[in-house]
Design a protein around this motif. Structure first.
Motif, mmCIF file in Angstrom:
data_model
loop_
_atom_site.group_PDB
_atom_site.id
_atom_site.type_symbol
_atom_site.label_atom_id
_atom_site.label_comp_id
_atom_site.label_asym_id
_atom_site.label_seq_id
_atom_site.Cartn_x
_atom_site.Cartn_y
_atom_site.Cartn_z
ATOM 1 N N GLY A 91 -11.268 59.611 -54.464
ATOM 2 C CA GLY A 91 -9.852 59.277 -54.272
ATOM 3 C C GLY A 91 -9.626 57.954 -53.567
ATOM 4 N N GLU A 92 -10.663 57.162 -53.416
ATOM 5 C CA GLU A 92 -10.524 55.873 -52.727
ATOM 6 C C GLU A 92 -10.981 54.752 -53.650
ATOM 7 O OE1 GLU A 92 -12.073 54.183 -48.738
ATOM 8 O OE2 GLU A 92 -12.448 56.351 -48.768
ATOM 9 N N LEU A 93 -10.281 53.616 -53.595
ATOM 10 C CA LEU A 93 -10.705 52.460 -54.393
ATOM 11 C C LEU A 93 -11.426 51.472 -53.501
ATOM 12 C CD1 LEU A 93 -7.740 51.534 -56.761
ATOM 13 C CD2 LEU A 93 -10.065 52.119 -57.404
ATOM 14 N N LYS A 94 -12.668 51.136 -53.861
ATOM 15 C CA LYS A 94 -13.443 50.222 -53.019
ATOM 16 C C LYS A 94 -13.814 48.992 -53.842
ATOM 17 C CE LYS A 94 -15.690 54.054 -50.743
ATOM 18 N NZ LYS A 94 -16.863 54.886 -50.850
ATOM 19 N N GLN A 95 -13.695 47.860 -53.210
ATOM 20 C CA GLN A 95 -14.010 46.634 -53.939
ATOM 21 C C GLN A 95 -15.509 46.383 -53.895
ATOM 22 O OE1 GLN A 95 -11.887 43.101 -52.712
ATOM 23 N NE2 GLN A 95 -13.362 41.864 -53.812
ATOM 24 N N GLU A 96 -16.196 46.886 -54.888
ATOM 25 C CA GLU A 96 -17.638 46.627 -54.942
ATOM 26 C C GLU A 96 -18.172 46.806 -56.354
ATOM 27 O OE1 GLU A 96 -19.562 50.690 -53.284
ATOM 28 O OE2 GLU A 96 -18.373 49.530 -51.873
ATOM 29 N N ARG A 269 -2.903 43.409 -56.909
ATOM 30 C CA ARG A 269 -2.943 42.358 -57.918
ATOM 31 C C ARG A 269 -4.308 41.682 -58.062
ATOM 32 N NH1 ARG A 269 0.074 43.114 -62.117
ATOM 33 N NH2 ARG A 269 2.187 42.353 -61.953
ATOM 34 N N ASP A 270 -5.234 41.942 -57.111
ATOM 35 C CA ASP A 270 -6.548 41.313 -57.293
ATOM 36 C C ASP A 270 -7.502 42.186 -58.114
ATOM 37 O OD1 ASP A 270 -7.051 43.309 -55.409
ATOM 38 O OD2 ASP A 270 -8.572 42.122 -54.383
ATOM 39 N N ILE A 271 -7.028 43.357 -58.540
ATOM 40 C CA ILE A 271 -7.921 44.229 -59.319
ATOM 41 C C ILE A 271 -8.175 43.627 -60.697
ATOM 42 C CG2 ILE A 271 -8.083 46.469 -60.502
ATOM 43 C CD1 ILE A 271 -6.733 47.770 -58.173
ATOM 44 N N GLY A 272 -9.461 43.506 -61.045
ATOM 45 C CA GLY A 272 -9.831 43.102 -62.402
ATOM 46 C C GLY A 272 -10.203 44.347 -63.191
ATOM 47 N N PHE A 273 -11.298 44.996 -62.761
ATOM 48 C CA PHE A 273 -11.796 46.208 -63.422
ATOM 49 C C PHE A 273 -11.908 47.342 -62.409
ATOM 50 C CE2 PHE A 273 -12.998 43.075 -66.423
ATOM 51 C CZ PHE A 273 -13.098 43.728 -67.636
ATOM 52 N N VAL A 274 -11.706 48.574 -62.876
ATOM 53 C CA VAL A 274 -11.958 49.757 -62.053
ATOM 54 C C VAL A 274 -12.924 50.662 -62.817
ATOM 55 C CG1 VAL A 274 -10.973 51.804 -60.973
ATOM 56 C CG2 VAL A 274 -9.630 49.709 -61.068
ATOM 57 N N LEU A 275 -13.986 51.076 -62.130
ATOM 58 C CA LEU A 275 -14.924 52.049 -62.719
ATOM 59 C C LEU A 275 -14.756 53.361 -61.978
ATOM 60 C CD1 LEU A 275 -18.189 49.886 -62.897
ATOM 61 C CD2 LEU A 275 -16.364 50.098 -64.590
ATOM 62 N N SER A 276 -14.745 54.475 -62.718
ATOM 63 C CA SER A 276 -14.529 55.779 -62.078
ATOM 64 C C SER A 276 -15.316 56.851 -62.808
ATOM 65 C CB SER A 276 -13.036 56.130 -62.136
ATOM 66 O OG SER A 276 -12.695 56.542 -63.457
ATOM 67 N N ASP A 277 -15.229 58.077 -62.308
ATOM 68 C CA ASP A 277 -15.832 59.217 -63.004
ATOM 69 C C ASP A 277 -14.770 60.039 -63.731
ATOM 70 O OD1 ASP A 277 -18.417 58.718 -62.208
ATOM 71 O OD2 ASP A 277 -18.158 59.772 -60.301
ATOM 72 N N GLU A 278 -13.587 59.498 -63.921
ATOM 73 C CA GLU A 278 -12.499 60.256 -64.574
ATOM 74 C C GLU A 278 -12.759 60.385 -66.081
ATOM 75 O OE1 GLU A 278 -10.216 61.675 -62.818
ATOM 76 O OE2 GLU A 278 -10.825 60.710 -60.948
ATOM 77 N N THR A 279 -11.934 61.210 -66.737
ATOM 78 C CA THR A 279 -12.097 61.406 -68.185
ATOM 79 C C THR A 279 -12.015 60.068 -68.930
ATOM 80 O OG1 THR A 279 -11.022 63.514 -67.933
ATOM 81 C CG2 THR A 279 -11.216 62.705 -70.184
ATOM 82 N N LEU A 314 -3.325 59.431 -68.355
ATOM 83 C CA LEU A 314 -2.438 59.397 -67.174
ATOM 84 C C LEU A 314 -3.047 60.166 -66.014
ATOM 85 C CD1 LEU A 314 1.066 59.750 -68.859
ATOM 86 C CD2 LEU A 314 0.196 57.763 -67.600
ATOM 87 N N SER A 315 -3.695 61.308 -66.300
ATOM 88 C CA SER A 315 -4.250 62.051 -65.162
ATOM 89 C C SER A 315 -5.450 61.294 -64.585
ATOM 90 C CB SER A 315 -4.563 63.504 -65.521
ATOM 91 O OG SER A 315 -5.746 63.551 -66.250
ATOM 92 N N SER A 316 -6.183 60.537 -65.412
ATOM 93 C CA SER A 316 -7.261 59.699 -64.866
ATOM 94 C C SER A 316 -6.670 58.657 -63.918
ATOM 95 C CB SER A 316 -8.015 58.983 -66.002
ATOM 96 O OG SER A 316 -8.600 59.938 -66.857
ATOM 97 N N LEU A 317 -5.606 58.008 -64.362
ATOM 98 C CA LEU A 317 -4.998 56.966 -63.514
ATOM 99 C C LEU A 317 -4.357 57.567 -62.253
ATOM 100 C CD1 LEU A 317 -3.209 54.508 -65.963
ATOM 101 C CD2 LEU A 317 -5.163 54.035 -64.477
ATOM 102 N N ALA A 318 -3.751 58.759 -62.408
ATOM 103 C CA ALA A 318 -3.127 59.416 -61.242
ATOM 104 C C ALA A 318 -4.183 59.668 -60.167
ATOM 105 C CB ALA A 318 -2.482 60.731 -61.670
ATOM 106 N N ASN A 319 -5.382 60.096 -60.595
ATOM 107 C CA ASN A 319 -6.456 60.346 -59.615
ATOM 108 C C ASN A 319 -6.981 59.040 -59.019
ATOM 109 O OD1 ASN A 319 -6.206 63.026 -60.157
ATOM 110 N ND2 ASN A 319 -7.927 63.103 -61.596
ATOM 111 N N ILE A 320 -7.156 58.050 -59.862
ATOM 112 C CA ILE A 320 -7.723 56.780 -59.370
ATOM 113 C C ILE A 320 -6.781 56.141 -58.348
ATOM 114 C CG2 ILE A 320 -8.280 54.397 -60.050
ATOM 115 C CD1 ILE A 320 -9.300 55.571 -62.736
#
Ligand SMILES: Cc1cc2nc3c(=O)[nH]c(=O)nc-3n(C[C@H](O)[C@H](O)[C@H](O)COP(=O)(O)OP(=O)(O)OC[C@H]3O[C@@H](n4cnc5c(N)ncnc54)[C@H](O)[C@@H]3O)c2cc1C
Length: 403
Positions: A91-96, A269-279, A314-320
């Motif tokens: 549930g946290e976004l980390k820049q790495e 606004r600095d987000i380029g890509f997000v990688l997650s374990d969502e669907t 949408l549920s993937s994005l809601a979790n991210i």
């Protein structure tokens, strides 16, 4: 003076169109395309003024010589992409950057693997599932997402070449890839809504049948996606069993691409890509002022997900992003499930253990009369791309030109 020779090109994607451009000085060229418009997997949609959606190809992955020189020749603007890489964890976004422990050792094993190994064989040999679950998950996620491939089919050598290549700057075309397709299509005799079903041939003589017409020419260049050859959707008479068998040695994966247009930007606004374990695990932003988030689900997981696509996205994005009511913020959605795309039925190719030998078969002309080209037949540093299609289409046009 003898009459000008005629060639029919099947498929108005990047490979077919560049071949048509190259051959038009020597041949009377006709391009037959199954879909209502040119472009194939390189098709931009323009749903509203100032908004464009790349349904398929979007990036130029590095300093790719043919793509960039065509854009310059056509005066089509393109720009480098920017933005940081984020990981979504608990549930946290980390820049790495995603990081794999034992990565160097993995590459070392890959460099020494036999040419015929699949990635699953290598993982099973050195990284048993009970001890290396995290590494195996990570590799699987990457291979499925980027290469659209299952571990038990993709070749280790193919992945090794990809993973050890220096990635340069990535670019996007300002108004989308369709500007390039429009440039390549100029002056070409293109007939759309024509699905070629069969080809009867003898040396220097072909008859093609579509759903409602037939066409004759001296030669044919076939640039359809490789799965069309694998499935024998075009029948040859006399038949070409060695070519069908070769096509089946090339991997073919699928992908679902989501472009969701929101009423407001709820992301940093600095987000380029997000990688997650969502669907829907991978997301990226467009330009700094765009309200679109683009989602990507590739490989076997995309084959398995054929229902409730918007809800899953949408549920993937809601979790991210930790926004439970994210659907309230949605304006419009554009979802492209390439496994159901007319005359394409998939995303792009990947290398299997015997793909290189198969490409050598498929790029050998049949009696100087039937030729094959396209993204999947390319050998080089940019597989599965528009550059691959352009390179291979151009190369095959040169071969045909010599006959
Ligand atoms: C979702 C997605 C994202 C991608 N992202 C990128 C990216 O960011 N960067 C990049 O470089 N590449 C990307 N690619 C890959 C790239 O789009 C392809 O490699 C390239 O466009 C392939 O061009 P092609 O001419 O070989 O094939 P195609 O574009 O598939 O053209 C073949 C044409 O043949 C037609 N056809 C098929 N059967 C028949 C028939 N029987 N009769 C007549 N016509 C027929 C099809 O309709 C199609 O138009 C992406 C692909 C997808 C699907």
């Amino acid at each position: 003076m003898s009459a000008q020779k005629e060639i029919i090109i099947i498929g108005a994607g990047a490979a077919g169109l560049i071949a048509a451009k190259e051959l038009s000085a020597q041949y009377k060229v006709t391009v037959l395309e199954a879909r209502p418009e040119a472009g194939g997997r390189t098709t931009t949609q323009y749903p509203a003024p100032g908004v464009h959606i790349e349904t398929g190809a979007e990036f130029i992955h590095g300093e790719l010589p043919i793509t960039l020189s065509l854009l310059k020749e056509a005066g089509i603007p393109y720009h480098p992409i920017n933005g940081e890489m984020y990981l979504s964890e608990n549930g946290e976004l980390k820049q790495e950057e995603a990081w794999i422990e034992d990565w160097d050792q993995l590459l070392d094993h890959m460099s020494k693997a036999p040419e015929t190994s699949t990635m699953l064989q290598l993982l099973d040999q050195y990284y048993p599932a009970d001890q290396f679950a995290a590494l195996r998950n990570h590799v699987q996620g990457y291979v499925q997402g980027y290469d659209l491939a299952p571990l038990d089919k993709v070749s280790v050598k193919y992945l090794y070449d990809e993973w050890t290549l220096e990635q340069g700057t990535n670019y996007r075309i300002e108004n989308g890839y369709t500007s390039l397709i429009n440039y390549l299509s100029k002056g070409i005799n293109l007939i759309t809504n024509q699905t070629v079903q069969s080809i009867t041939w003898a040396k220097d003589q072909v008859t093609l049948t579509t759903q409602d017409r037939s066409y004759t020419a001296n030669k044919v260049l076939i640039t359809v996606p490789v799965n069309i050859l694998q499935n024998e959707s075009i029948q040859f008479s006399p038949s070409l069993p060695a070519y069908t068998a070769a096509a089946r040695q090339i991997g073919w994966g699928t992908v679902i691409k989501f472009n969701l247009l929101f009423k407001q930007a709820f992301w940093k606004r600095d987000i380029g890509f997000v990688l997650s374990d969502e669907t829907v695990p991978v997301w990226w932003t467009q330009s700094a002022d765009s309200l679109i988030l683009t989602g990507w689900l590739g490989g076997p997981d995309a084959e398995g997900l054929q229902k409730d696509l918007l809800e899953k996205a949408l549920s993937s994005l809601a979790n991210i992003f930790n926004i439970p009511n994210i659907s309230d913020l949605l304006d419009q959605s554009f979802i492209h499930n390439w496994s159901t795309a007319q005359a394409i039925h998939g995303g792009y190719s990947y290398g299997m253990p015997f793909s290189e030998q198969a490409k050598a078969v498929l790029t050998t002309p049949v009696a100087d009369t039937i030729y094959f080209a396209g993204e999947a037949l390319y050998t080089g540093d940019s597989p599965g791309t528009v550059e691959a299609a352009l390179h291979n289409g151009k190369e095959m046009a040169r071969k045909i030109g010599a006959n």
